[in-house]
Scaffold this active site. Sequence first.
Site, PDB file in Angstrom:
ATOM      1  N   SER A  49       0.799  -1.230   0.000  1.00  0.00           N
ATOM      2  CA  SER A  49       0.000   0.000   0.000  1.00  0.00           C
ATOM      3  C   SER A  49       0.829   1.276   0.000  1.00  0.00           C
ATOM      4  O   SER A  49       0.299   2.357  -0.275  1.00  0.00           O
ATOM      5  CB  SER A  49      -0.949   0.023   1.207  1.00  0.00           C
ATOM      6  OG  SER A  49      -0.228   0.195   2.410  1.00  0.00           O
ATOM      7  N   LYS A 119       0.985   4.619   6.838  1.00  0.00           N
ATOM      8  CA  LYS A 119       0.409   5.432   5.756  1.00  0.00           C
ATOM      9  C   LYS A 119       1.052   6.824   5.818  1.00  0.00           C
ATOM     10  O   LYS A 119       1.774   7.168   6.741  1.00  0.00           O
ATOM     11  CB  LYS A 119      -1.113   5.586   5.911  1.00  0.00           C
ATOM     12  CG  LYS A 119      -1.892   4.288   6.026  1.00  0.00           C
ATOM     13  CD  LYS A 119      -1.955   3.514   4.730  1.00  0.00           C
ATOM     14  CE  LYS A 119      -2.782   2.224   4.887  1.00  0.00           C
ATOM     15  NZ  LYS A 119      -2.667   1.354   3.711  1.00  0.00           N
TER      16      LYS A 119
END
Length: 229
Positions: A49, A119
């Site tokens: 990701s 993230k």
Amino acid sequence: MVRAGARRTGTRKKRPFWVELPLLVGIALILALLIKTFLVQAFSIPSESMQNTLQKGDRVLVDKLTPWFGSEPERGEVVVFHDPDGWLDDVAVDPPNTVQKVLSFIGVMPSAEEKDLIKRVIGVAGDTVECVGDGPVKVNGKALDEPYVFPGNTPCSNDDKGTFKVTVPPGKLWVMGDHRQASADSRYHSDDRNKGMVPVDEVVGRAVVVAWPAGRWDTLPVPATFSAR
């Protein structure tokens, strides 16, 4: 004959190494635990990701010291945080072996039992973050220049969850993965109790260095596009 007032001198008997070894190991473990708890911890990238900034299997070092002085995450930083509300419920976790348990205990490897994610921070408290169509992402009305987005991806995703406009409340963060079309980030958890936001209190720290593999060693600076938000 020893004169009055003279000191007796002698040589202290040196302890055998096998006696000192447990003490040295104990001290090393205590230091490792202190470093892990208060300073730096290793974290293994669990998915794709954050490509291409981070690859699955990379090891990053996470700064845990700065939050102790009241500093909060800033836009553009790559942060590790605890699962805020079931983001990883459907992700299978392999049980750790004995070696992995020992290494995670001393901080060399992250604990497989801890459900943590990584993230990039896009919005902080008070920011309005929006995506329309393929992008760009806008923060407070200004478009981001995001060269770190995975090649071939668009900054936004033209789907129900990928199109949004949110204002980040106090104590929360809006986060997104660099591999935009392969990241189940804030966009795709807008129905949870935090409306897709990550509570600042759940942040473990900022990832500052890619430490392993050796050929991928690099720092993780804040991109220039966030300096003028």
